[in-house]
Design a protein around this motif. Structure first.
Motif, mmCIF file in Angstrom:
data_model
loop_
_atom_site.group_PDB
_atom_site.id
_atom_site.type_symbol
_atom_site.label_atom_id
_atom_site.label_comp_id
_atom_site.label_asym_id
_atom_site.label_seq_id
_atom_site.Cartn_x
_atom_site.Cartn_y
_atom_site.Cartn_z
ATOM 1 N N SER A 1 14.328 -0.151 -0.897
ATOM 2 C CA SER A 1 15.942 -0.138 -0.976
ATOM 3 C C SER A 1 16.313 1.259 -0.556
ATOM 4 N N LYS B 1 3.429 -6.527 -5.350
ATOM 5 C CA LYS B 1 4.823 -6.827 -4.892
ATOM 6 C C LYS B 1 5.502 -5.403 -4.343
ATOM 7 N N VAL B 2 6.197 -5.392 -3.453
ATOM 8 C CA VAL B 2 6.833 -4.476 -2.897
ATOM 9 C C VAL B 2 8.366 -4.504 -2.514
ATOM 10 N N SER B 3 9.087 -3.522 -3.203
ATOM 11 C CA SER B 3 10.352 -3.432 -3.308
ATOM 12 C C SER B 3 10.783 -2.206 -2.432
ATOM 13 N N ARG C 1 1.792 0.476 -10.966
ATOM 14 C CA ARG C 1 3.185 1.092 -10.389
ATOM 15 C C ARG C 1 2.918 1.991 -9.731
ATOM 16 N N CYS D 1 10.913 3.153 -2.721
ATOM 17 C CA CYS D 1 9.943 2.173 -2.556
ATOM 18 C C CYS D 1 9.061 1.951 -3.810
ATOM 19 N N THR D 2 8.882 0.810 -4.115
ATOM 20 C CA THR D 2 7.935 0.453 -5.325
ATOM 21 C C THR D 2 7.031 -0.543 -5.212
ATOM 22 N N ASN E 1 16.788 2.099 -12.410
ATOM 23 C CA ASN E 1 18.049 1.596 -12.103
ATOM 24 C C ASN E 1 19.276 1.742 -12.987
ATOM 25 N N SER F 1 5.611 4.382 -6.934
ATOM 26 C CA SER F 1 7.011 4.591 -6.418
ATOM 27 C C SER F 1 7.026 5.757 -5.622
ATOM 28 N N THR G 1 4.070 -2.912 -6.979
ATOM 29 C CA THR G 1 3.801 -3.253 -8.412
ATOM 30 C C THR G 1 2.354 -4.201 -8.219
#
Length: 340
Positions: free
Chosen positions: A189, A185-187, A41, A256-257, A227, A43, A259
């Motif tokens: 926000s 996997k890209v998150s 991971r 941005c994270t 979170n 971030s 994984t």
């Protein structure tokens, strides 16, 4: 600029904090990133930012692919074809329980975290040395162990270092096994009205009523990436944590994270790009890049044995300031050597 280190040790983990500058001759930021091999991971947090730059977004979207191979026989990794095709340098490190180790018939050494009753052993095999001595008794014994004495199969995650060959080589080489290609996997926000600690690059330990310490920031980032609520409301029974003081509220921050299985060279590119974030004036006084390793990895940095049964933490975090100073925070679990 000299490097300053601070350590915090608890029964569960060890945290090392240091500060330096990216332009310093003895800065070791690249070496540290490149020798932390097993990352799952990544971030980064950018205060006072609502839209990610094109350069950063492209790097984020190019952190893959990686590959998953199910039930791969261990002997495949010592074959001459595999070593010649994929291995430029490196070792095969096995972390085995006592019964498996004894059944393998190979020589290793007890885990340094075994305690009085030795229940785990480590076997290290230099693949390049092995490839130059395919007729040796050592190779014959290892091959006999993996194929006949104790045939072992594992599920593997594989990463591709760009060396000129096409990535399709990986898929075709393992086509006889269950291999799958994955993308991380890209998150992405935007966090609004975020309360952030006030930091001063030259004050690693913080200054009362003036700035927060690196240790306080480390705890705060953990809450942000989890979170967790930072309001410390009396009816919140999950978290009573709040932002350390002094603090300031930023209108928006970009989080941005990514994984998956992320190679060090991809993380180094992200770090380099974040260092250039301040090439043009920005409202943000600092940004952060945080990297977590797989909890059950057999090593943390380089070939340092990594313990798993008491948490499995091995991670690091960069705080990048607008004057190119940085704080570096490295944490490992109780069953680990001190970070490098």
């Amino acid at each position: 600029m000299a490097t300053l280190r601070r350590l915090r040790e608890t029964p569960r983990h060890l945290l090392v904090c240091e500060k330096s500058n990216f332009g310093h001759d003895k800065s070791r930021h690249r070496h540290l990133v490149e020798t932390h091999y097993h990352n799952y991971r990544v971030s980064f947090l950018i205060p006072e930012c609502g839209i990610l730059s094109k350069e950063l977004k492209n790097l984020v979207m190019e952190t893959g692919p990686y590959y998953f191979v199910k039930n791969l026989p261990l002997h495949e990794l010592i074959s001459q074809e595999f070593i010649n095709t994929f291995v430029k340098k490196g070792k095969l490190i096995l972390s085995l329980d006592k019964d498996t180790y004894e059944e393998s018939g190979l020589q290793g050494h007890p885990s340094q975290y075994s305690g009085r009753k030795i229940m785990k052993f480590i076997i290290s095999i230099d693949l390049m040395d092995l490839s130059f001595n395919l007729d040796s008794k050592k190779y014959e014994r290892i091959s006999w162990s993996f194929k006949e004495k104790k045939p072992l199969k594992f599920d593997f995650l594989l990463g591709w270092h760009h060396t000129g060959m096409e990535e399709s080589v990986m898929m075709s080489y393992f086509s006889n096994y269950q291999i799958q290609e994955h993308q991380p996997k890209v998150s992405l926000s935007t966090v609004r009205d975020l309360q952030c600690p006030v930091l001063q690059s030259g004050e690693l330990g913080g200054t009362p009523e003036m700035s927060c310490s690196a240790l306080e920031l480390f705890d705060w980032l953990g809450a942000i990436f989890s979170n967790a609520s930072l309001n410390n409301e009396p009816n919140n029974f999950i978290s009573t944590y709040c932002c350390p003081q002094p603090s300031t509220v930023v209108a928006k921050a970009y989080l941005c994270t990514v994984t998956g299985f992320i190679l060090p060279e991809k993380i180094r590119l992200l770090l380099d790009q974040l260092c250039h974030y301040f090439d043009e004036p920005k409202l943000a006084p600092w940004v952060t890049l945080s990297v977590q390793g797989f909890a059950d990895s057999p090593v943390s940095w380089r070939e340092n044995e990594h313990g798993f049964r008491k948490g499995g933490e091995h991670l690091y975090n960069f705080v990048i300031f607008n004057n190119q100073d940085y704080w570096l925070q490295m944490a490992v679990g109780a069953n680990d050597d001190c970070p490098p």
